[in-house]
Motif scaffolding. Structure first.
Motif, PDB file in Angstrom:
ATOM      1  N   UNK A  21       0.830  -1.201   0.000  1.00 56.89           N
ATOM      2  CA  UNK A  21       0.000   0.000   0.000  1.00 56.89           C
ATOM      3  C   UNK A  21       0.866   1.252   0.000  1.00 56.89           C
ATOM      4  N   UNK A  22       1.899   1.238   0.814  1.00 55.11           N
ATOM      5  CA  UNK A  22       2.827   2.363   0.907  1.00 55.11           C
ATOM      6  C   UNK A  22       3.516   2.600  -0.436  1.00 55.11           C
ATOM      7  N   UNK A  23       3.974   1.535  -1.074  1.00 51.06           N
ATOM      8  CA  UNK A  23       4.644   1.672  -2.368  1.00 51.06           C
ATOM      9  C   UNK A  23       3.672   2.162  -3.439  1.00 51.06           C
ATOM     10  N   UNK A  24       2.454   1.632  -3.433  1.00 49.84           N
ATOM     11  CA  UNK A  24       1.469   2.034  -4.428  1.00 49.84           C
ATOM     12  C   UNK A  24       1.089   3.506  -4.278  1.00 49.84           C
ATOM     13  N   UNK A  25       1.013   3.959  -3.051  1.00 45.39           N
ATOM     14  CA  UNK A  25       0.637   5.349  -2.803  1.00 45.39           C
ATOM     15  C   UNK A  25       1.811   6.301  -2.983  1.00 45.39           C
ATOM     16  N   UNK A  26       3.025   5.757  -3.035  1.00 46.65           N
ATOM     17  CA  UNK A  26       4.203   6.596  -3.164  1.00 46.65           C
ATOM     18  C   UNK A  26       4.602   7.272  -1.865  1.00 46.65           C
ATOM     19  N   UNK A  27       3.963   6.900  -0.772  1.00 47.35           N
ATOM     20  CA  UNK A  27       4.220   7.556   0.511  1.00 47.35           C
ATOM     21  C   UNK A  27       5.569   7.182   1.098  1.00 47.35           C
ATOM     22  N   UNK A  28       6.110   6.036   0.713  1.00 46.65           N
ATOM     23  CA  UNK A  28       7.390   5.623   1.276  1.00 46.65           C
ATOM     24  C   UNK A  28       8.482   5.632   0.213  1.00 46.65           C
ATOM     25  N   UNK A  29       8.205   6.233  -0.906  1.00 39.08           N
ATOM     26  CA  UNK A  29       9.137   6.192  -2.029  1.00 39.08           C
ATOM     27  C   UNK A  29      10.456   6.888  -1.724  1.00 39.08           C
ATOM     28  N   UNK A  30      10.441   7.961  -0.961  1.00 38.76           N
ATOM     29  CA  UNK A  30      11.675   8.629  -0.585  1.00 38.76           C
ATOM     30  C   UNK A  30      12.383   9.246  -1.779  1.00 38.76           C
ATOM     31  N   UNK A  31      13.677   9.388  -1.647  1.00 38.99           N
ATOM     32  CA  UNK A  31      14.497  10.014  -2.682  1.00 38.99           C
ATOM     33  C   UNK A  31      14.741   9.046  -3.839  1.00 38.99           C
ATOM     34  N   UNK A  32      15.231   9.593  -4.928  1.00 39.05           N
ATOM     35  CA  UNK A  32      15.587   8.777  -6.077  1.00 39.05           C
ATOM     36  C   UNK A  32      16.748   7.852  -5.716  1.00 39.05           C
ATOM     37  N   UNK A  33      16.782   6.724  -6.380  1.00 39.21           N
ATOM     38  CA  UNK A  33      17.877   5.766  -6.247  1.00 39.21           C
ATOM     39  C   UNK A  33      18.711   5.883  -7.512  1.00 39.21           C
ATOM     40  N   UNK A  34      20.026   5.921  -7.361  1.00 46.83           N
ATOM     41  CA  UNK A  34      20.890   5.954  -8.541  1.00 46.83           C
ATOM     42  C   UNK A  34      21.759   4.708  -8.579  1.00 46.83           C
ATOM     43  N   UNK A  35      21.816   4.104  -9.751  1.00 41.01           N
ATOM     44  CA  UNK A  35      22.705   2.972  -9.985  1.00 41.01           C
ATOM     45  C   UNK A  35      24.013   3.587 -10.442  1.00 41.01           C
ATOM     46  N   UNK A  36      25.114   3.201  -9.782  1.00 42.29           N
ATOM     47  CA  UNK A  36      26.395   3.866 -10.029  1.00 42.29           C
ATOM     48  C   UNK A  36      27.508   2.897 -10.403  1.00 42.29           C
ATOM     49  N   UNK A  37      28.446   3.435 -11.182  1.00 45.57           N
ATOM     50  CA  UNK A  37      29.708   2.772 -11.506  1.00 45.57           C
ATOM     51  C   UNK A  37      30.815   3.769 -11.175  1.00 45.57           C
ATOM     52  N   UNK A  38      32.044   3.339 -11.242  1.00 45.34           N
ATOM     53  CA  UNK A  38      33.174   4.227 -10.994  1.00 45.34           C
ATOM     54  C   UNK A  38      33.164   5.388 -11.984  1.00 45.34           C
ATOM     55  N   UNK A  39      33.577   6.553 -11.528  1.00 43.03           N
ATOM     56  CA  UNK A  39      33.652   7.706 -12.437  1.00 43.03           C
ATOM     57  C   UNK A  39      34.679   7.476 -13.537  1.00 43.03           C
ATOM     58  N   UNK A  40      35.578   6.514 -13.354  1.00 36.54           N
ATOM     59  CA  UNK A  40      36.583   6.177 -14.368  1.00 36.54           C
ATOM     60  C   UNK A  40      36.078   5.170 -15.401  1.00 36.54           C
ATOM     61  N   UNK A  41      34.887   4.635 -15.187  1.00 31.12           N
ATOM     62  CA  UNK A  41      34.312   3.637 -16.090  1.00 31.12           C
ATOM     63  C   UNK A  41      33.888   4.287 -17.408  1.00 31.12           C
ATOM     64  N   UNK A  42      34.067   3.589 -18.517  1.00 33.02           N
ATOM     65  CA  UNK A  42      33.604   4.115 -19.804  1.00 33.02           C
ATOM     66  C   UNK A  42      32.084   3.967 -19.979  1.00 33.02           C
ATOM     67  N   UNK A  43      31.439   3.209 -19.109  1.00 32.12           N
ATOM     68  CA  UNK A  43      30.000   2.974 -19.199  1.00 32.12           C
ATOM     69  C   UNK A  43      29.223   4.261 -18.958  1.00 32.12           C
ATOM     70  N   UNK A  44      28.341   4.616 -19.881  1.00 39.59           N
ATOM     71  CA  UNK A  44      27.595   5.873 -19.773  1.00 39.59           C
ATOM     72  C   UNK A  44      26.193   5.678 -19.220  1.00 39.59           C
ATOM     73  N   UNK A  45      25.534   4.585 -19.601  1.00 44.67           N
ATOM     74  CA  UNK A  45      24.154   4.374 -19.167  1.00 44.67           C
ATOM     75  C   UNK A  45      23.787   2.903 -19.289  1.00 44.67           C
TER      76      UNK A  45
END
Length: 143
Positions: free
Chosen positions: A14-38
């Motif tokens: 219920x919390x997830x469906x309502x967005x009430x507990x969604x909080x901040x965005x989540x970012x998937x990360x790699x090293x800043x030295x990685x050539x991977x862009x997205x």
């Protein structure tokens, strides 16, 4: 006990469906030295579910997880894979038992994941957007 688990599960959905507990965005990360862009959501899901062991460029990928039971981890897997904590537990039991995969290694939180990913081009993790710094590069933002 089962009634409590069912009630917690229902309130979480219920919390997830309502967005009430969604909080901040989540970012998937790699090293800043990685050539991977997205990465696409399905590519991230495949890496974290041990269905794929390499990034799209063919280099090795080592996923890192947040601690079990944290809201960040639960939200990440719900949004990326569509799996609840109970579904993930069953999934990993089957994968490990059949020898087809191992879950990602758990680290202590945002700072630990960020530090490990920053220092190793093969590692990929996810953190709160607020924990982002120049040592890592976001390859997917999950709202």
């Amino acid at each position: 006990m089962r009634a409590i688990v069912r009630q917690l599960f229902a309130s979480t959905l219920l919390c997830l469906a309502a967005g009430a507990c969604a909080g901040a965005d989540i970012v998937v990360v790699v090293s800043s030295r990685s050539p991977l862009a997205a990465l696409r959501m399905d590519q991230v899901a495949a890496l974290f579910l041990s269905q794929e062991a390499r990034f799209p460029d063919g280099s090795a990928a080592v996923p890192l997880d947040q601690p079990v039971g944290t809201a960040l981890r639960d939200q990440f897997y719900q949004k990326v894979t569509g799996k609840t904590p109970a579904m993930l537990k069953a999934y990993w039991s089957k994968m490990v038992f059949t020898g087809r995969g191992q879950p990602a290694r758990d680290l202590a939180g945002n700072a630990a994941v960020r530090k490990a990913v920053a220092g190793n081009l093969a590692m990929i993790g996810y953190i709160d957007r607020d924990a982002l710094d120049d040592s890592v590069r976001p390859v997917l933002v999950i709202h």
